[in-house]
Write an enzyme that holds these catalytic residues in place. Structure first.
Site, mmCIF file in Angstrom:
data_model
loop_
_atom_site.group_PDB
_atom_site.id
_atom_site.type_symbol
_atom_site.label_atom_id
_atom_site.label_comp_id
_atom_site.label_asym_id
_atom_site.label_seq_id
_atom_site.Cartn_x
_atom_site.Cartn_y
_atom_site.Cartn_z
ATOM 1 N N GLY A 31 6.798 55.545 -13.592
ATOM 2 C CA GLY A 31 6.654 54.101 -13.713
ATOM 3 C C GLY A 31 7.111 53.390 -12.449
ATOM 4 O O GLY A 31 7.149 53.983 -11.378
ATOM 5 N N LEU A 33 5.377 51.223 -10.943
ATOM 6 C CA LEU A 33 4.188 51.548 -10.148
ATOM 7 C C LEU A 33 4.065 50.652 -8.923
ATOM 8 O O LEU A 33 4.385 49.471 -8.959
ATOM 9 C CB LEU A 33 2.923 51.396 -11.013
ATOM 10 N N HIS A 37 1.249 54.736 -6.106
ATOM 11 C CA HIS A 37 0.735 55.293 -7.363
ATOM 12 C C HIS A 37 -0.737 54.910 -7.541
ATOM 13 O O HIS A 37 -1.540 55.710 -8.032
ATOM 14 C CB HIS A 37 1.523 54.742 -8.557
ATOM 15 N N LYS A 149 4.386 61.867 -0.006
ATOM 16 C CA LYS A 149 5.754 61.427 0.322
ATOM 17 C C LYS A 149 6.783 62.399 -0.234
ATOM 18 O O LYS A 149 7.801 62.675 0.391
ATOM 19 C CB LYS A 149 6.009 60.024 -0.219
ATOM 20 N N SER A 186 9.501 53.580 -5.468
ATOM 21 C CA SER A 186 9.938 52.723 -6.577
ATOM 22 C C SER A 186 11.356 52.229 -6.337
ATOM 23 O O SER A 186 11.758 51.185 -6.848
ATOM 24 C CB SER A 186 9.894 53.508 -7.888
#
Ligand code: PAF
EC number: 6.3.2.1
Length: 283
Positions: A31, A33, A37, A149, A186
């Site tokens: 999550g 995002l 993503h 990454k 994130s």
């Protein structure tokens, strides 16, 4: 887009597609995002008939309870972004669905898991290998997409898939960056203004190593030391900045014309950032 919470619902939603011979693609995420993503979703959308995005903050891969507690969570926003990116199924299980009472299995990958991220975050790759194996068992995708990454994570996942015959094709998508070069993560939302600027030290450290190798420097150890000096000059102490073999993550002493991966990690304010760059030194 359908939001799904349980494995039973997931099996019901995917069964017809599988029987019809449609390609099922999985984008595993925790999550929060961001554009990185969404680049994975675009790659999946271009190839798979059915795109599943999993959203699960996996507790077993956090070696630090504070980091798990502080991990950004906003399912409503994530669902909007996933829908906008044309995801078919959002699989957002509860922790008890993934790790029910009595759960007792571990997945531990030797070799590539041992150094760098594995050494600095004990147990992290065991947690990643476990949850990815679970997600592959639950979704049973044909293909799964991961970001470059997290290059060492990709190597670990490839190892699990090969060793356990999981039959999932692993694809990677290049790292998406801010205009100034900071790799999207994130965790970046937790960087204050000053740390956001200091975070660029990772990019600058990588750039310094890449420039030396691209200019023909074959002493990878000296090139990495120059990169670490650049980072320290910007007030950031690297946990590691190394030139490694892109498959094994073993350190490279001299490049000898082989492609190498430059990998870096450093704490910046409240977060730990990582980045990497693949280099093809001149022969
Ligand atoms: O890269 C991530 O976001 C996570 O490590 C993954 C692959 C979704 C497993 O929890």
């Amino acid at each position: 887009m359908q939001t799904i919470r349980t494995v039973d619902e997931l099996r019901a939603a995917l069964g017809g597609h599988r029987r019809a011979g449609r390609t099922i693609g999985l984008v595993p995420t925790m999550g929060a995002l961001h554009e990185g993503h969404l680049a994975l979703v675009r790659a999946a959308r271009a190839e798979a008939d059915v795109v599943v995005l999993s959203l699960f903050v996996n507790p077993t891969q956090f070696d630090d309870a504070g980091d798990l507690a502080a991990y950004p969570r906003d399912e409503g926003r994530d669902a909007e972004l996933a829908e906008g990116a044309d995801v078919d199924l959002l699989f957002a299980p509860a922790v008890a669905e993934v790790y029910p009472t009595g759960f007792a299995t571990t997945v531990s990958v030797g070799g590539v898991s041992g150094r760098l991220e594995g050494a600095h975050r004990p147990g992290h790759f065991d947690g990643v290998a476990l949850v990815v194996t679970k997600l592959f068992g639950m979704v049973r995708p044909d293909v799964a997409w991961f970001g470059q990454k997290d290059a060492q994570q990709v190597a670990v996942v490839r190892r699990v898939v090969a060793d356990l015959d999981l039959g999932v094709r692993i694809e990677t998508v290049p790292t998406v960056r801010e205009p100034d070069g900071l790799a999207l993560s994130s965790r970046n939302v937790r960087l204050g203004a000053a740390d956001r600027i200091r975070g660029l030290a990772l990019r600058h450290g990588l750039d310094a190593v890449v420039a030396r190798l691209a200019a023909g420097e074959s002493d990878a150890v000296a090139a990495a030391e120059a990169g670490r000096a650049v980072m320290r000059g910007e007030g950031v102490e690297p946990e590691y900045l190394e030139v490694v073999d892109p498959d094994t993550f073993e350190p490279v002493g001299r490049t000898e014309g082989r492609p190498v991966l430059v990998v870096v990690a450093a704490p910046v304010g409240p977060v730990r950032l990582i980045d990497n760059e693949l280099v093809e030194p001149p022969r």
